[in-house]
Write a protein that holds these residues in place. Structure first.
Motif, PDB file in Angstrom:
ATOM      1  N   GLU A  12       0.792  -1.218   0.000  1.00  0.00           N
ATOM      2  CA  GLU A  12       0.000   0.000   0.000  1.00  0.00           C
ATOM      3  C   GLU A  12       0.829   1.274   0.000  1.00  0.00           C
ATOM      4  OE1 GLU A  12       0.915  -0.795   4.327  1.00  0.00           O
ATOM      5  OE2 GLU A  12       0.290  -2.029   2.634  1.00  0.00           O
ATOM      6  N   GLY A  31       3.181   4.920   3.704  1.00  0.00           N
ATOM      7  CA  GLY A  31       2.828   3.525   3.499  1.00  0.00           C
ATOM      8  C   GLY A  31       4.107   2.708   3.534  1.00  0.00           C
ATOM      9  N   THR A  51       0.817  -1.367  -6.467  1.00  0.00           N
ATOM     10  CA  THR A  51       0.058  -0.745  -5.396  1.00  0.00           C
ATOM     11  C   THR A  51      -1.302  -0.288  -5.894  1.00  0.00           C
ATOM     12  OG1 THR A  51       0.240   0.916  -3.621  1.00  0.00           O
ATOM     13  CG2 THR A  51       0.963   1.589  -5.836  1.00  0.00           C
ATOM     14  N   GLN A  52      -2.008   0.474  -5.045  1.00  0.00           N
ATOM     15  CA  GLN A  52      -3.246   1.151  -5.423  1.00  0.00           C
ATOM     16  C   GLN A  52      -3.126   2.625  -5.077  1.00  0.00           C
ATOM     17  OE1 GLN A  52      -6.141  -1.456  -3.227  1.00  0.00           O
ATOM     18  NE2 GLN A  52      -7.062  -1.684  -5.252  1.00  0.00           N
ATOM     19  N   THR A  75      -0.318   0.109 -10.923  1.00  0.00           N
ATOM     20  CA  THR A  75      -1.543  -0.029 -10.140  1.00  0.00           C
ATOM     21  C   THR A  75      -2.532  -0.923 -10.875  1.00  0.00           C
ATOM     22  OG1 THR A  75      -2.768   1.828 -11.104  1.00  0.00           O
ATOM     23  CG2 THR A  75      -1.193   2.350  -9.346  1.00  0.00           C
ATOM     24  N   THR A  82      -7.304   7.250  -2.267  1.00  0.00           N
ATOM     25  CA  THR A  82      -5.981   6.914  -1.752  1.00  0.00           C
ATOM     26  C   THR A  82      -6.052   6.757  -0.236  1.00  0.00           C
ATOM     27  OG1 THR A  82      -4.914   8.132  -3.535  1.00  0.00           O
ATOM     28  CG2 THR A  82      -3.599   7.721  -1.547  1.00  0.00           C
ATOM     29  N   ILE A 101      -8.299   3.202   5.379  1.00  0.00           N
ATOM     30  CA  ILE A 101      -7.654   2.398   4.342  1.00  0.00           C
ATOM     31  C   ILE A 101      -8.579   1.285   3.865  1.00  0.00           C
ATOM     32  CG2 ILE A 101      -5.792   0.720   3.926  1.00  0.00           C
ATOM     33  CD1 ILE A 101      -3.997   2.400   5.648  1.00  0.00           C
ATOM     34  N   TRP A 103      -8.011  -1.956   1.073  1.00  0.00           N
ATOM     35  CA  TRP A 103      -6.981  -2.605   0.259  1.00  0.00           C
ATOM     36  C   TRP A 103      -7.652  -3.698  -0.548  1.00  0.00           C
ATOM     37  CZ3 TRP A 103      -2.567  -1.889  -1.890  1.00  0.00           C
ATOM     38  CH2 TRP A 103      -1.775  -2.950  -2.317  1.00  0.00           C
ATOM     39  N   ALA A 123      -0.929  -4.582   3.440  1.00  0.00           N
ATOM     40  CA  ALA A 123      -1.222  -5.253   2.175  1.00  0.00           C
ATOM     41  C   ALA A 123      -1.211  -6.764   2.290  1.00  0.00           C
ATOM     42  CB  ALA A 123      -0.203  -4.822   1.121  1.00  0.00           C
TER      43      ALA A 123
END
Length: 310
Positions: A12, A31, A51-52, A75, A82, A101, A103, A123
């Motif tokens: 993340e 992160g 990631t995102q 991504t 975010t 958050i 995920w 994550a």
């Protein structure tokens, strides 16, 4: 055929909203996995972060920060906001976190297979995205070494027993594991951190590192423990210190030729002299980071200068 990147980091990104008493909020890219990727890239490594990032101001800030440090960002295109965390610092610069958050990482095709994979933190334990992380690690592991940092965030870990099982699964897939004494205390309350880390070593990793803040760090390997004290430094804050320790560790292991599938067997016969050098690089990387605000790890020149001072 494209060259293989040095590192793939999976995990993340978080917008750290740093809050100090009597001061305006400051937003820092953060992160844990993103910080490790940024640290590796600043040290000169070809690094990709899977990631995102949301289509929002925080996402643009983090993407620009990572790209500016040399990280290739990949991504899954999800439109979620975010992730963010309010980081409250006490009078000694110690950080506590409150998270917003989600995920949900989905499968992402990679056109280059890395020599080393790093993951951890939120994550690796937060569903539904954790399943994609573990699937990626399992598929890449035959041709890459793996590192893992649980970076425990109690508010996001869910059921304690289930969290311990997820963490131990990640440990079993890894060649190198780093955890703080606080991580181990949450995972195994009432147990000695060294004993808990020793059990992890028995579960498969070649090297387990335990950080203890101002008291330094210990590397556990089959030949016995190796200790290092914390380097003397004026602490501004501790945000990103553990992540800088991790990137410094991986940087030094790579320099010793101990990462990637060809390095896996050498890693398992790691000698105490090499471990001491790895710990010095890791401690110096962390020391630079805590000497300035936010998760701001050293570049190669700054790391060499820090090593020269100590």
């Amino acid at each position: 055929m494209l060259d293989r990147p040095d590192f793939l980091v999976i995990g993340e990104c978080v917008a750290d909203i740093v809050r100090l008493p009597g001061a305006p909020d400051r937003v820092h890219p953060g992160g844990s996995p993103a910080n490790v990727a940024h640290g590796l890239a600043r040290l000169g490594h070809d690094t990709t972060l899977l990631t995102q990032l949301g289509p929002d101001g925080n996402g643009r800030l983090i993407r620009a920060h990572l790209a500016g440090g040399g990280v290739e960002v990949r991504t899954d295109g999800a439109p979620d906001p975010t992730p963010s965390a309010v980081v409250t610092l006490d009078g000694e610069g110690r950080a506590s976190y409150a998270f917003e958050i989600a995920w949900t990482l989905g499968p992402v095709a990679l056109d280059r297979r890395p020599r080393h994979v790093h993951t951890g933190s939120i994550a690796a334990v937060t569903e539904p995205g954790a399943a994609a992380v573990l699937a990626a690690v399992e598929s890449l592991r035959p041709a890459a070494t793996v590192s893992y940092d649980p970076n425990v965030r109690p508010a996001l870990m869910g059921d304690h027993g289930a969290a311990v099982r997820r963490v131990e699964r990640c440990v079993g897939l890894s060649d190198v594991v780093k955890a703080s004494d606080e991580d181990l205390d949450w995972l195994y309350p009432g147990q000695d951190a060294a004993d808990a880390a020793g059990r992890w070593l028995d579960a498969g990793p070649a090297l387990v590192l335990v950080t203890r803040g101002r008291e330094g760090a210990t590397a556990l390997l089959p030949g016995g423990p190796v200790d290092i004290g914390a380097l003397p430094v004026e602490v501004v804050d501790t945000v990103g210190a553990g992540d800088a320790f991790m990137s410094g560790t991986l940087h030094a292991l790579a320099a010793h030729g101990l990462l990637g599938e060809p390095g896996r067997e050498r890693l398992r016969s790691l000698d105490r002299h090499a471990v001491g050098d790895v710990l010095r690089h890791a401690a110096a990387s962390a020391a630079v980071t805590v000497s300035r605000a936010g998760a701001n790890p050293p570049d190669g020149t700054e790391l060499r200068e820090a090593l020269g001072r100590h």
